[in-house]
Design a protein around this motif. Structure first.
Motif, PDB file in Angstrom:
ATOM      1  N   SER A  36       0.829  -1.197   0.000  1.00  0.00           N
ATOM      2  CA  SER A  36       0.000   0.000   0.000  1.00  0.00           C
ATOM      3  C   SER A  36       0.862   1.245   0.000  1.00  0.00           C
ATOM      4  O   SER A  36       2.064   1.197   0.274  1.00  0.00           O
ATOM      5  N   LYS A  38       0.268   5.969  -0.249  1.00  0.00           N
ATOM      6  CA  LYS A  38      -0.547   7.123  -0.599  1.00  0.00           C
ATOM      7  C   LYS A  38       0.119   7.792  -1.789  1.00  0.00           C
ATOM      8  O   LYS A  38       1.329   8.030  -1.775  1.00  0.00           O
ATOM      9  N   GLY A  41      -1.700  11.902  -1.588  1.00  0.00           N
ATOM     10  CA  GLY A  41      -2.636  11.903  -0.474  1.00  0.00           C
ATOM     11  C   GLY A  41      -3.714  10.847  -0.529  1.00  0.00           C
ATOM     12  O   GLY A  41      -4.421  10.635   0.451  1.00  0.00           O
ATOM     13  N   GLU A  42      -3.866  10.157  -1.650  1.00  0.00           N
ATOM     14  CA  GLU A  42      -4.906   9.131  -1.792  1.00  0.00           C
ATOM     15  C   GLU A  42      -4.354   7.761  -1.395  1.00  0.00           C
ATOM     16  O   GLU A  42      -3.411   7.250  -2.011  1.00  0.00           O
ATOM     17  N   ALA A  43      -4.943   7.148  -0.368  1.00  0.00           N
ATOM     18  CA  ALA A  43      -4.518   5.824   0.092  1.00  0.00           C
ATOM     19  C   ALA A  43      -4.930   4.777  -0.934  1.00  0.00           C
ATOM     20  O   ALA A  43      -6.066   4.779  -1.411  1.00  0.00           O
ATOM     21  N   ASP A 145       4.128   6.884   2.756  1.00  0.00           N
ATOM     22  CA  ASP A 145       3.669   5.680   3.466  1.00  0.00           C
ATOM     23  C   ASP A 145       3.686   4.430   2.594  1.00  0.00           C
ATOM     24  O   ASP A 145       2.826   3.559   2.738  1.00  0.00           O
TER      25      ASP A 145
END
Length: 159
Positions: A36, A38, A41-43, A145
């Motif tokens: 995973s 981001k 900003g979009e996970a 992340d």
């Protein structure tokens, strides 16, 4: 007496050959698989699409997210790093590709553009984190992340 020495030698050899390797004594494979990150900003959740050992013992991973058909709306990230090596900022190459319908945006993160930490890198699995920023055709791509905790379906052969 000769048969007893031979039998003991065979048994000791068997135990030495089947003892744990140095790699197995290191950090264990992740218990929970997770790919995973981001992006701007979009996970997003990714899946492993390909993995292997390339030339010069380079681990190559390809992960993807999104939809490939009927309309193309996908992200693909390819990473290359030294096989079995762990540490900070050892990823040699990170290629980003975004396809939305007929528009493709792709580029390579240069070594100073991203940070990474590889904690596990064995024949059985890989565990790493990464983040970085790149500008492609005037579009800023910010990855934060980033996590890859992946166990290979079949272990790689030994080198």
């Amino acid at each position: 007496m000769r048969h007893l020495k031979f039998t003991i030698t065979i048994l000791i050899s068997f135990f030495f050959l089947n003892s744990c390797s140095k790699e197995e004594d290191g950090l264990p494979c992740p218990q929970t698989e997770n790919i995973s990150m981001k992006i701007n900003g979009e996970a997003m959740q990714f899946r492993a699409m390909g993995w292997g050992i390339g030339q010069d013992e380079t681990l190559e991973l390809q992960i993807a997210a999104g939809v490939f058909s009927p309309e193309h709306n996908s992200w693909t990230i390819s990473l290359k790093l030294p096989y079995k090596k762990t540490g900070n900022n050892i990823i040699n190459e990170l290629h980003y590709s975004r396809v939305n319908n007929s528009t493709t945006l792709q580029g390579y993160f240069e070594p100073g553009d991203f940070q990474s930490q590889v904690t596990v890198n064995t024949k059985n699995c890989v565990s790493l984190t990464f983040s970085g920023t790149i500008v492609i055709d005037g579009n800023e791509i910010v990855i934060t992340d980033g996590i890859i905790n992946y166990v290979y379906p079949k272990p790689f052969g030994s080198f």
